[in-house]
Design a protein around this motif. Structure first.
Motif, PDB file in Angstrom:
ATOM      1  N   UNK A 135      37.555   8.248   4.650  1.00 24.63           N
ATOM      2  CA  UNK A 135      37.614   6.974   4.832  1.00 24.63           C
ATOM      3  C   UNK A 135      37.866   6.691   3.909  1.00 24.63           C
TER       4      UNK A 135
ATOM      5  N   UNK B  40      41.910   5.289   3.498  1.00 22.03           N
ATOM      6  CA  UNK B  40      42.336   4.654   4.609  1.00 22.03           C
ATOM      7  C   UNK B  40      42.785   3.095   4.010  1.00 22.03           C
ATOM      8  N   UNK B  41      42.133   2.461   3.426  1.00 26.08           N
ATOM      9  CA  UNK B  41      42.526   1.189   3.667  1.00 26.08           C
ATOM     10  C   UNK B  41      43.589   0.729   2.822  1.00 26.08           C
ATOM     11  N   UNK B  42      43.601   1.415   1.362  1.00 25.06           N
ATOM     12  CA  UNK B  42      44.898   1.105   0.712  1.00 25.06           C
ATOM     13  C   UNK B  42      46.287   2.089   1.373  1.00 25.06           C
ATOM     14  N   UNK B  43      46.151   3.044   2.013  1.00 23.72           N
ATOM     15  CA  UNK B  43      46.853   3.534   2.420  1.00 23.72           C
ATOM     16  C   UNK B  43      47.638   1.911   3.331  1.00 23.72           C
ATOM     17  N   UNK B  44      46.459   1.685   4.484  1.00 21.52           N
ATOM     18  CA  UNK B  44      47.155   0.696   5.600  1.00 21.52           C
ATOM     19  C   UNK B  44      47.867  -0.609   4.865  1.00 21.52           C
ATOM     20  N   UNK B  45      47.190  -1.088   3.723  1.00 19.09           N
ATOM     21  CA  UNK B  45      48.001  -2.244   2.676  1.00 19.09           C
ATOM     22  C   UNK B  45      49.152  -1.443   2.558  1.00 19.09           C
TER      23      UNK B  45
ATOM     24  N   UNK C 221      51.374   0.612   3.989  1.00 19.33           N
ATOM     25  CA  UNK C 221      52.007   0.032   4.992  1.00 19.33           C
ATOM     26  C   UNK C 221      52.120  -1.220   5.741  1.00 19.33           C
ATOM     27  N   UNK C 222      51.224  -1.927   5.861  1.00 24.47           N
ATOM     28  CA  UNK C 222      51.168  -3.239   6.310  1.00 24.47           C
ATOM     29  C   UNK C 222      52.500  -3.689   5.500  1.00 24.47           C
TER      30      UNK C 222
ATOM     31  N   UNK D 185      49.179 -11.098  -1.781  1.00 23.17           N
ATOM     32  CA  UNK D 185      48.333 -11.029  -1.663  1.00 23.17           C
ATOM     33  C   UNK D 185      47.982  -9.707  -1.561  1.00 23.17           C
ATOM     34  N   UNK D 186      48.975  -9.355  -0.187  1.00 23.74           N
ATOM     35  CA  UNK D 186      48.604  -7.798   0.085  1.00 23.74           C
ATOM     36  C   UNK D 186      49.225  -6.799  -1.268  1.00 23.74           C
TER      37      UNK D 186
ATOM     38  N   UNK E 232      46.110  -6.632  -3.545  1.00 22.71           N
ATOM     39  CA  UNK E 232      45.509  -5.436  -3.068  1.00 22.71           C
ATOM     40  C   UNK E 232      45.414  -4.164  -3.277  1.00 22.71           C
TER      41      UNK E 232
ATOM     42  N   UNK F  73      42.651 -13.207   0.809  1.00 27.60           N
ATOM     43  CA  UNK F  73      43.211 -12.157  -0.243  1.00 27.60           C
ATOM     44  C   UNK F  73      41.806 -11.826  -0.453  1.00 27.60           C
TER      45      UNK F  73
ATOM     46  N   UNK G 273      39.753  -7.929  -0.094  1.00 23.74           N
ATOM     47  CA  UNK G 273      39.377  -7.779  -1.288  1.00 23.74           C
ATOM     48  C   UNK G 273      37.901  -7.368  -1.105  1.00 23.74           C
TER      49      UNK G 273
ATOM     50  N   UNK H 100      36.510  -5.080   1.717  1.00 22.61           N
ATOM     51  CA  UNK H 100      36.992  -4.088   2.689  1.00 22.61           C
ATOM     52  C   UNK H 100      36.510  -2.826   3.018  1.00 22.61           C
TER      53      UNK H 100
ATOM     54  N   UNK I  17      36.380  -1.619   6.308  1.00 20.61           N
ATOM     55  CA  UNK I  17      36.371   0.523   6.511  1.00 20.61           C
ATOM     56  C   UNK I  17      35.666   1.198   7.357  1.00 20.61           C
TER      57      UNK I  17
ATOM     58  N   UNK J 168      42.346   5.071  12.629  1.00 17.47           N
ATOM     59  CA  UNK J 168      41.306   4.162  11.805  1.00 17.47           C
ATOM     60  C   UNK J 168      42.900   3.092  10.683  1.00 17.47           C
ATOM     61  N   UNK J 169      43.309   3.969  10.167  1.00 14.25           N
ATOM     62  CA  UNK J 169      44.381   3.719   9.119  1.00 14.25           C
ATOM     63  C   UNK J 169      45.543   2.371  10.426  1.00 14.25           C
TER      64      UNK J 169
ATOM     65  N   UNK K 158      43.386  -0.729  10.488  1.00 20.00           N
ATOM     66  CA  UNK K 158      43.314  -1.571   9.380  1.00 20.00           C
ATOM     67  C   UNK K 158      44.485  -2.145   8.994  1.00 20.00           C
ATOM     68  N   UNK K 159      45.611  -1.438   8.946  1.00 14.71           N
ATOM     69  CA  UNK K 159      46.590  -2.489   9.451  1.00 14.71           C
ATOM     70  C   UNK K 159      47.074  -3.193  10.358  1.00 14.71           C
TER      71      UNK K 159
ATOM     72  N   UNK L   1      45.007  -6.127   8.073  1.00 18.03           N
ATOM     73  CA  UNK L   1      45.169  -6.958   7.601  1.00 18.03           C
ATOM     74  C   UNK L   1      46.334  -7.247   8.363  1.00 18.03           C
ATOM     75  N   UNK L   2      47.453  -6.968   9.381  1.00 24.59           N
ATOM     76  CA  UNK L   2      49.269  -7.557   9.548  1.00 24.59           C
ATOM     77  C   UNK L   2      47.820  -8.943  10.500  1.00 24.59           C
TER      78      UNK L   2
END
Lengths: 254, 191
Positions: free
Chosen positions: A61, A64-69, A71-72, A87-88, A91, B8, B12, B15, B19, B32-33, B36-37, B40-41
């Motif tokens: 996991x 997962x945060x960086x990958x989600x960011x 994609x967001x 801001x994104x 992140x 933000x 941060x 995070x 997670x 999960x991914x 999380x996405x 954020x949105x």
């Protein structure tokens, strides 16, 4: 309060979730009952072990945060979300640039405890406005010198308890100045090593910063560190912190 | 811009906790991914509703909780499976006494025992009902107070405290049962 009742309340007591009166009754019982004290200690260690086990990131996991960011950001409607776009990006890589006072380790720990106090999650273990009663309460409980002074006239001292800032034991004093709740923490100077981000500022004179609506102050007073946080003017905060902790400014400004 | 900066900074700062919280609250790790996405949105969409200086942690964990609940519901609808809450551990009085004895053994050195039961702790958590799991994780991972948890879940304070107590009891029963089956305290004594 008998042993059965104390044991039923122990988890909430350990979470500092009980009202002052019940909390005080349990403290009194624990002082006189070695069996319940041992049980409280074991329950506390059990909860800590649960917390540690559950707080560990499950395997796979970590990214997962960086990958989600990423994609967001890709799905963003730039017209309506322009302000948050920068801001994104932060992140994703440069988040540290924006980290302000709220991210300084000691300030964040103080903020956490102060907010918990404001939310009713941390109550004084002893309610008194008498500094000498507080000194007597803390004696032998903490590895820190807890000499105290009298608060300014417009400040009410409400009580205190032992607590931890992050993992550093300290004396926690609760006070009120007008409508503002004030938290003062006193810990041994050796504990400063546990706060590497705050340490340089404290050693150079004092840490002064802002976390959300609160002003934060931390300074060294001989063999101890005095920390204060409140939604108050910073000068007033320093005056009352120095008065209550019995560490007046050199030059006699009390 | 100040609001998004606060948002933000807050994201941060939390995070890691967010997670872990989502990873343990979701029924399927594969979500999960995406979750999380969506978190954020949703935080960006609702950025204007967050008043700087108020309790960001409660606000963002509320969004995380609702996001995970939505993903869990979607998961249930799609494959027809239902996440099963922990079966009540039942049995006669002898079994109850045995569990209590085992729990006392665990309490003698919780860290040593739990160090060997880490996977079981995670499994026991997964077997709680969705709301119990959320409450336990909001407490353990999010470090929220019961009143903050009550506000996150929109339930009265007493309900939040009751659910937390029940979740903890279930975790302990489950671990005692596991330790008894595996003879963990006995193994420790002979070590």
């Amino acid at each position: 309060m008998n042993c059965d009742k104390v044991r039923r309340y122990l988890p909430l007591y350990l979470d500092s979730e009980l009202g002052t009166e019940t909390s005080y009754e349990i403290s009194r019982h624990l002082e006189s009952c070695p069996a319940c004290r041992a049980r409280a200690d074991a329950e506390g260690r059990m909860e800590e072990a649960f917390r540690e086990a559950l707080s560990k990131a499950p395997q796979g996991t970590s990214e997962a945060w960086d990958r989600a960011a990423h994609r967001a950001l890709g799905r963003r409607d730039r017209r309506s979300w322009i302000a948050a776009a920068a801001g994104l990006l932060l992140i994703l890589g440069a988040g540290a640039y924006l980290l302000g006072a709220g991210e300084i380790d000691l300030a964040a720990a103080m903020d956490h405890s102060h907010r918990k106090y404001l939310a009713g999650g941390l109550a004084p273990a002893i309610e008194t406005s008498d500094p000498s009663a507080l000194v007597a309460y803390f004696r032998g409980k903490l590895p820190v010198r807890t000499t105290l002074g009298l608060p300014p006239e417009d400040v009410s001292l409400l009580g205190g308890r032992c607590c931890y800032l992050d993992r550093s034991p300290c004396a926690y004093l609760m006070a009120h100045a007008g409508n503002a709740a004030v938290s003062i923490f006193i810990m041994d100077a050796s504990q400063l090593a546990a706060f590497p981000e705050a340490r340089p500022a404290v050693e150079e004179g004092a840490l002064r910063c802002r976390v959300g609506p609160f002003h934060v102050l931390a300074y060294r007073d001989g063999d101890r560190i005095v920390c204060a946080i409140a939604d108050l003017d910073p000068e007033k905060l320093e005056i009352l912190a120095r008065a209550i902790s019995g560490s007046p400014l050199k030059g006699g400004n009390k | 811009m100040s609001q998004s900066k606060d948002l933000l900074q807050g994201l941060e700062r939390h995070r890691e906790a967010l997670t872990v919280y989502c990873a343990r609250l979701l029924w399927s790790q594969e979500d999960l991914q995406d979750a999380l996405q969506e978190l954020m949105l949703a935080a960006c969409r609702n950025c204007a509703q967050f008043a700087p200086g108020t309790d960001f942690r409660s606000w963002i964990f509320r969004i995380a909780t609702l996001t995970c609940f939505n993903f869990n519901r979607r998961h249930q609808r799609n494959d027809g499976t239902t996440p099963f809450p922990l079966d009540e551990i039942s049995g006669g009085i002898e079994q109850e006494l045995e569990r209590e004895y085992t729990y006392e053994e665990i309490l003698r050195d919780p860290a040593a025992i739990l160090g060997r039961l880490e996977d079981e702790v995670a499994r026991a958590c997964r077997d709680l009902t969705e709301k119990e799991r959320a409450i336990l994780l909001l407490k353990a991972v999010g470090s929220l107070t019961c009143s903050e948890i009550a506000s996150v879940l929109g339930v009265p304070l007493g309900t939040a405290q009751g659910l937390l107590t029940r979740a903890r009891m279930k975790m302990r029963e489950r671990l005692s049962e596991y330790a008894r089956r595996r003879g963990v305290p006995a193994a420790k004594e002979s070590a």
